[in-house]
Design a protein around this motif. Structure first.
Motif, PDB file in Angstrom:
ATOM      1  N   VAL A   9      10.359 -39.937  99.732  1.00 39.97           N
ATOM      2  CA  VAL A   9      10.433 -39.023 100.867  1.00 39.97           C
ATOM      3  C   VAL A   9      10.582 -39.866 102.122  1.00 39.97           C
ATOM      4  O   VAL A   9      10.104 -41.013 102.181  1.00 39.97           O
ATOM      5  N   ARG A  10      11.259 -39.344 103.107  1.00 39.19           N
ATOM      6  CA  ARG A  10      11.392 -40.088 104.360  1.00 39.19           C
ATOM      7  C   ARG A  10      10.016 -40.256 105.004  1.00 39.19           C
ATOM      8  O   ARG A  10       9.209 -39.321 105.041  1.00 39.19           O
ATOM      9  N   LEU A  11       9.774 -41.453 105.497  1.00 39.06           N
ATOM     10  CA  LEU A  11       8.481 -41.775 106.077  1.00 39.06           C
ATOM     11  C   LEU A  11       8.153 -40.873 107.262  1.00 39.06           C
ATOM     12  O   LEU A  11       7.005 -40.428 107.416  1.00 39.06           O
ATOM     13  N   ASN A  12       9.149 -40.580 108.113  1.00 39.46           N
ATOM     14  CA  ASN A  12       8.849 -39.750 109.284  1.00 39.46           C
ATOM     15  C   ASN A  12       8.453 -38.334 108.878  1.00 39.46           C
ATOM     16  O   ASN A  12       7.625 -37.690 109.527  1.00 39.46           O
ATOM     17  N   LYS A  13       9.024 -37.828 107.776  1.00 39.09           N
ATOM     18  CA  LYS A  13       8.645 -36.502 107.286  1.00 39.09           C
ATOM     19  C   LYS A  13       7.211 -36.518 106.765  1.00 39.09           C
ATOM     20  O   LYS A  13       6.426 -35.597 107.030  1.00 39.09           O
ATOM     21  N   PHE A  14       6.867 -37.563 106.027  1.00 42.32           N
ATOM     22  CA  PHE A  14       5.504 -37.707 105.518  1.00 42.32           C
ATOM     23  C   PHE A  14       4.498 -37.755 106.666  1.00 42.32           C
ATOM     24  O   PHE A  14       3.447 -37.090 106.631  1.00 42.32           O
ATOM     25  N   SER A  18       1.569 -35.015 107.539  1.00 40.11           N
ATOM     26  CA  SER A  18       0.198 -35.496 107.393  1.00 40.11           C
ATOM     27  C   SER A  18      -0.577 -35.532 108.697  1.00 40.11           C
ATOM     28  O   SER A  18      -1.800 -35.343 108.704  1.00 40.11           O
ATOM     29  N   LEU A  19       0.117 -35.773 109.808  1.00 40.51           N
ATOM     30  CA  LEU A  19      -0.554 -35.926 111.108  1.00 40.51           C
ATOM     31  C   LEU A  19      -0.385 -34.716 112.007  1.00 40.51           C
ATOM     32  O   LEU A  19      -0.968 -34.661 113.091  1.00 40.51           O
ATOM     33  N   GLY A  20       0.445 -33.740 111.581  1.00 41.53           N
ATOM     34  CA  GLY A  20       0.657 -32.561 112.415  1.00 41.53           C
ATOM     35  C   GLY A  20       1.468 -32.861 113.662  1.00 41.53           C
ATOM     36  O   GLY A  20       1.238 -32.290 114.726  1.00 41.53           O
ATOM     37  N   ILE A  21       2.430 -33.785 113.546  1.00 41.71           N
ATOM     38  CA  ILE A  21       3.291 -34.140 114.675  1.00 41.71           C
ATOM     39  C   ILE A  21       4.738 -33.836 114.294  1.00 41.71           C
ATOM     40  O   ILE A  21       5.040 -33.502 113.152  1.00 41.71           O
ATOM     41  N   SER A  22       5.631 -33.943 115.251  1.00 41.10           N
ATOM     42  CA  SER A  22       7.044 -33.737 114.953  1.00 41.10           C
ATOM     43  C   SER A  22       7.636 -35.005 114.349  1.00 41.10           C
ATOM     44  O   SER A  22       7.064 -36.100 114.458  1.00 41.10           O
ATOM     45  N   ARG A  23       8.805 -34.876 113.724  1.00 44.08           N
ATOM     46  CA  ARG A  23       9.454 -36.061 113.150  1.00 44.08           C
ATOM     47  C   ARG A  23       9.888 -37.032 114.250  1.00 44.08           C
ATOM     48  O   ARG A  23       9.894 -38.240 114.049  1.00 44.08           O
ATOM     49  N   ARG A  24      10.235 -36.474 115.404  1.00 45.85           N
ATOM     50  CA  ARG A  24      10.586 -37.342 116.532  1.00 45.85           C
ATOM     51  C   ARG A  24       9.380 -38.172 116.958  1.00 45.85           C
ATOM     52  O   ARG A  24       9.497 -39.375 117.235  1.00 45.85           O
ATOM     53  N   GLN A  25       8.213 -37.545 117.016  1.00 41.51           N
ATOM     54  CA  GLN A  25       6.998 -38.289 117.366  1.00 41.51           C
ATOM     55  C   GLN A  25       6.668 -39.322 116.294  1.00 41.51           C
ATOM     56  O   GLN A  25       6.201 -40.421 116.605  1.00 41.51           O
ATOM     57  N   ALA A  26       6.916 -38.969 115.036  1.00 41.32           N
ATOM     58  CA  ALA A  26       6.692 -39.926 113.946  1.00 41.32           C
ATOM     59  C   ALA A  26       7.610 -41.130 114.099  1.00 41.32           C
ATOM     60  O   ALA A  26       7.188 -42.289 113.903  1.00 41.32           O
ATOM     61  N   ASP A  27       8.872 -40.885 114.442  1.00 37.28           N
ATOM     62  CA  ASP A  27       9.808 -41.991 114.663  1.00 37.28           C
ATOM     63  C   ASP A  27       9.341 -42.880 115.813  1.00 37.28           C
ATOM     64  O   ASP A  27       9.508 -44.109 115.771  1.00 37.28           O
ATOM     65  N   ASP A  28       8.757 -42.272 116.838  1.00 36.61           N
ATOM     66  CA  ASP A  28       8.247 -43.060 117.972  1.00 36.61           C
ATOM     67  C   ASP A  28       7.115 -43.985 117.510  1.00 36.61           C
ATOM     68  O   ASP A  28       7.032 -45.143 117.956  1.00 36.61           O
TER      69      ASP A  28
END
Length: 263
Positions: A9-14, A18-28
């Protein structure tokens, strides 16, 4: 990692789930070097397997696959943020422990009441709050004095210039004043919520001579925008109550009550 995350699975999706954030925030987070997979700093676009261990700032990230969407009727006097300010309580004090990790999708200030969406789905929260998605929000507003016809036309027509840009609102006179109250012991209501989309042309109601009670429609969400718009014309908003956010409506939900709903 949960067996539900099969193969890769893509890390940003995971991270988003898991953290309740957007994928954009995960990428950041990934770009900032705050995410480690096993013993290696993560990179953008990385995929992970169910056996990988993911860490954010050295803390293990546990998978979250149970997505929750909660409607809450926030009473006046409570903050929408997780942290209290002085002795002012937050809405989380009215929720049971199992909902304490949810984040609000859009906020209401302390003196406002009504519909708040809470979720652990970061992508959903992003889609509900980012201006480009233009989600319709409807409020019941009470003013300290009657709104003149000229000011009504200004607000709905060319808009009102505020420091952060022009504010243009939809206004329909309402027969009923805003009724909001504090609630210290809400009752649990978890059931399906039937929703319907807002009509583009709500029916005008109310007496023509009062003009203090209004239904306000907007698709933006700038800080205290409604209050600041009326204040720019010399009016004080004495009550503000949100009844609808996108397709979600309060319905018969009482002040301080909450309800799990579908996406």
């Amino acid at each position: 990692m949960s067996p539900q995350l099969n193969n890769t699975v893509r890390l940003n999706k995971f991270l988003a789930l898991s953290l309740g954030i957007s994928r954009r925030q995960a990428d950041d987070l990934i770009a900032a070097g705050q995410v480690v997979v096993n013993n290696t700093t993560a990179i953008l676009g990385q995929r992970i397997t169910p056996n990988d261990k993911v860490y954010k700032n050295s803390t293990l990230v546990n998978p979250q696959t149970n997505l929750i969407y909660l409607i809450f009727n926030k009473p006046v006097g409570y903050l929408s943020s997780r942290k209290s300010q002085g002795k002012i309580p937050t809405l989380y004090e009215l929720l049971p422990k199992k909902y304490q990790n949810l984040k609000s999708a859009g906020r209401l200030d302390k003196d406002s009441s009504g519909l708040i969406l809470l979720t652990n789905d970061g992508d959903f929260a992003y889609q509900m709050t980012h201006p480009k998605f233009a989600k319709t929000k409807i409020y019941k507003v009470t003013l300290d004095k009657p709104l003149t016809s000229a000011h009504q036309r200004m607000i709905t027509g060319k808009g009102i210039d505020l420091p952060d840009g022009k504010s243009q609102l939809g206004l329909v006179e309402s027969a009923l004043p805003v009724i909001s109250s504090r609630s210290d012991s809400p009752s649990l209501r978890v059931s399906s919520l039937k929703t319907r989309r807002n009509s583009d042309s709500p029916e005008t109601t109310g007496s023509a001579d009062s003009r203090t009670h209004w239904q306000v429609t907007m698709s933006e969400g700038r800080n205290r925008q409604i209050r600041r718009t009326f204040a720019a014309l010399g009016y004080n908003v004495t009550a503000l109550h949100r009844t609808q956010f996108g397709k979600y409506q309060l319905g018969n939900l009482k002040s301080g009550q909450y309800q799990e709903v579908g996406k």
